[in-house]
Design a protein around this motif. Structure first.
Motif, short mmCIF file in Angstrom:
data_model
loop_
_atom_site.label_atom_id
_atom_site.label_comp_id
_atom_site.label_asym_id
_atom_site.label_seq_id
_atom_site.Cartn_x
_atom_site.Cartn_y
_atom_site.Cartn_z
N TRP A 14 0.90 -1.49 -0.37
CA TRP A 14 0.09 -0.02 -0.03
C TRP A 14 0.77 1.41 -0.18
CZ3 TRP A 14 -1.36 3.98 2.95
CH2 TRP A 14 -2.48 5.26 2.38
N PHE A 15 2.10 0.86 0.61
CA PHE A 15 2.22 2.49 0.53
C PHE A 15 3.44 2.43 -0.80
CE2 PHE A 15 1.63 2.39 5.79
CZ PHE A 15 1.54 3.86 5.58
N LEU A 18 1.09 4.14 -3.07
CA LEU A 18 0.89 5.64 -2.48
C LEU A 18 1.47 6.14 -3.03
CD1 LEU A 18 -0.63 7.55 -1.30
CD2 LEU A 18 0.61 7.19 0.51
N LEU A 22 1.46 9.24 -5.26
CA LEU A 22 1.16 10.23 -4.67
C LEU A 22 1.89 11.59 -5.77
CD1 LEU A 22 2.69 10.42 -1.21
CD2 LEU A 22 0.54 11.31 -1.93
N LEU A 49 -5.90 13.56 -2.37
CA LEU A 49 -4.90 12.76 -1.29
C LEU A 49 -6.27 11.56 -1.38
CD1 LEU A 49 -3.44 14.80 1.20
CD2 LEU A 49 -2.34 13.23 -0.48
N LYS A 50 -7.49 12.40 -0.68
CA LYS A 50 -8.70 10.92 -0.37
C LYS A 50 -9.22 9.95 -1.89
CE LYS A 50 -13.35 10.46 1.09
NZ LYS A 50 -15.01 11.00 1.31
N LYS A 52 -6.73 9.73 -3.98
CA LYS A 52 -5.74 8.90 -4.69
C LYS A 52 -5.66 7.70 -3.40
CE LYS A 52 -2.77 12.16 -6.64
NZ LYS A 52 -1.48 13.34 -6.60
N MET A 53 -5.82 8.02 -1.65
CA MET A 53 -5.92 7.01 -1.33
C MET A 53 -7.08 6.01 -1.08
SD MET A 53 -5.24 8.24 2.66
CE MET A 53 -3.28 9.20 2.64
N VAL A 56 -5.09 3.75 -5.01
CA VAL A 56 -4.09 2.53 -4.32
C VAL A 56 -4.94 1.92 -3.31
CG1 VAL A 56 -2.59 3.34 -2.39
CG2 VAL A 56 -2.59 4.86 -4.23
N SER A 57 -5.27 1.72 -2.62
CA SER A 57 -6.29 0.54 -2.36
C SER A 57 -6.60 -0.43 -2.73
CB SER A 57 -7.32 1.30 -1.18
OG SER A 57 -6.99 1.74 -0.13
#
Length: 89
Positions: A14-15, A18, A22, A49-50, A52-53, A56-57
């Motif tokens: 995940w990171f 991310l 970004l 950010l929301k 993209k998160m 990403v998830s």
């Protein structure tokens, strides 16, 4: 694979994803011409950010599920990665 190992694998993926996502579709304040006092011109105007998160998830789940299935199935073992013969069987 234990539950904690699966969680660690998910977190690392995940990171990693991310940090790849970004800088995508990022507009800086200097590109848009609206630099706010006290911020650098390279600061993002709207980093989303929301959104993209969430993406990403979703991408992480798409990668994580098959990876966990391969690990659990035993198709590959640590001895398959022992290229120099230094690991115990």
């Amino acid at each position: 694979m234990t539950i904690s190992a699966a969680f660690v694998l998910f977190s690392v993926l995940w990171f990693l994803i991310l940090f790849i996502a970004l800088p995508l579709k990022l507009k800086t304040q200097s590109e848009l011409g609206t630099v706010i006092d006290g911020t650098p011109p390279s600061a993002p105007e709207n980093p989303q950010l929301k959104r993209k998160m969430i993406w990403v998830s979703i991408v992480t789940l798409i990668i994580w599920i098959p990876l966990c299935l391969v690990i659990i199935s035993g198709v590959f073992s640590i001895s398959d990665l022992d290229f120099y013969g230094k690991l115990r069987s």
